[in-house]
Design an enzyme around this catalytic site. Structure first.
Site, PDB file in Angstrom:
ATOM      1  CE1 TYR A   1       0.655   4.823  -1.688  1.00 54.43           C
ATOM      2  CE2 TYR A   1       0.231   2.651  -1.306  1.00 54.43           C
ATOM      3  CZ  TYR A   1      -0.285   3.928  -0.851  1.00 54.43           C
ATOM      4  OH  TYR A   1      -1.108   4.435   0.395  1.00 54.43           O
TER       5      TYR A   1
ATOM      6  CB  SER B   1      -0.633   2.775   2.642  1.00 58.34           C
ATOM      7  OG  SER B   1      -1.243   1.772   2.269  1.00 58.34           O
TER       8      SER B   1
END
Length: 271
Positions: free
Chosen positions: A162, A149
């Site tokens: 995350y 990401s």
């Protein structure tokens, strides 16, 4: 070791985790278009995985489907072996399955932290071990692509586990690249920005019509744009590319200082 490694073969089989929708489905279809049979994993959406399998079949390639629950480690990683047996070998592994949370740091419980770290970091670690051991035994190299990401590189409020997991997966990618190079296995990361997928609540979004002033290209990305980069890294044209992280974000990461200098309120402090 002289560093030359085995001569890589043209990949004919791939396993894509979390391929029941979104980026994973787009990657599975793109790899099928490139001539690969594709192993497809799902966690909660079996029908979505079957739909992906139908799209792979429509490209003239053979799909194999299996359930993968990365909260059930280490047992879950053996699914990679099962799919490799079904397909006959494994040339490419794409670690795409992931999860996240939108919770302030002070409110996150240990169970949530562990779940995100297992799915986003420990799971890819173990799946890659299983795939790499098979690639080494096969003797002709391979490709591992970790879908991280933009938050591999930059933080986001409300996404502490995350970001920690994706940042860890980014560094894991680099270590794997160093250690597996002698076997002809390349390891790279693809770091998507805002992509129109079910995970972002934009499954049916026409990205050409969705305005995003804060992204230099002015729109969110399409899952197929991520899949194109994954397919490049999984294919023969990327034979000298390893240990790199490829941002597919419309320029989002370049906006850090620009965005910071133009904020006029504290709304960014809330996820």
């Amino acid at each position: 070791m002289n560093g030359s490694g085995p001569r890589p073969r043209i990949p004919t089989t791939a396993v894509v985790t979390g391929a029941d929708s979104g980026i994973g489905r787009a990657v599975a279809v793109r790899l099928a278009q490139a001539g690969m049979d594709v192993g497809i994993t799902w966690h909660t959406d079996e029908q979505g995985a079957r739909d992906t399998a139908d799209e792979v079949s429509a490209q003239g390639r053979r799909p194999a489907v299996a359930r993968l629950d990365l909260t059930d480690l280490p047992a879950a990683a053996r699914v990679i072996d099962g799919l490799a047996e079904d397909l006959g070998r494994i040339d490419v592994l794409v670690n795409n399955a992931g999860t996240g949370t939108a919770t302030p740091f002070l409110d996150i419980g240990l169970d949530t932290l562990r779940e995100v770290l297992d799915v986003d970091l420990a799971g890819p670690f173990l799946c890659s071990q299983h795939a790499a051991r098979r690639m080494i035994e096969q003797g002709d190299g391979g490709r591992i692509v970790n879908v991280t990401s933009v938050h591999e590189h930059q933080p986001r409020v409300g996404a502490a586990p995350y970001c920690a997991a994706k940042g860890g997966l980014g560094l894991l990618t680099q270590v794997m690249a160093l250690e597996l190079a002698e076997y002809g296995i390349t390891v790279n990361a693809v770091a998507p920005g805002e992509i129109a997928t079910p995970m972002t609540g934009q499954e049916e979004t026409d990205v050409t019509r969705a305005a995003r002033p804060g992204i230099p290209l002015g729109r969110p990305g399409d899952a197929r744009e991520v899949a194109a980069v994954v397919a490049f890294l999984a294919g023969p044209d990327a034979s000298y590319v390893t240990g790199a992280s490829w941002a597919v974000d419309g320029g989002m990461l370049r906006m850090g200082p620009m965005a910071g200098s133009h904020l006029t309120g504290n709304a960014w402090r809330r996820s």
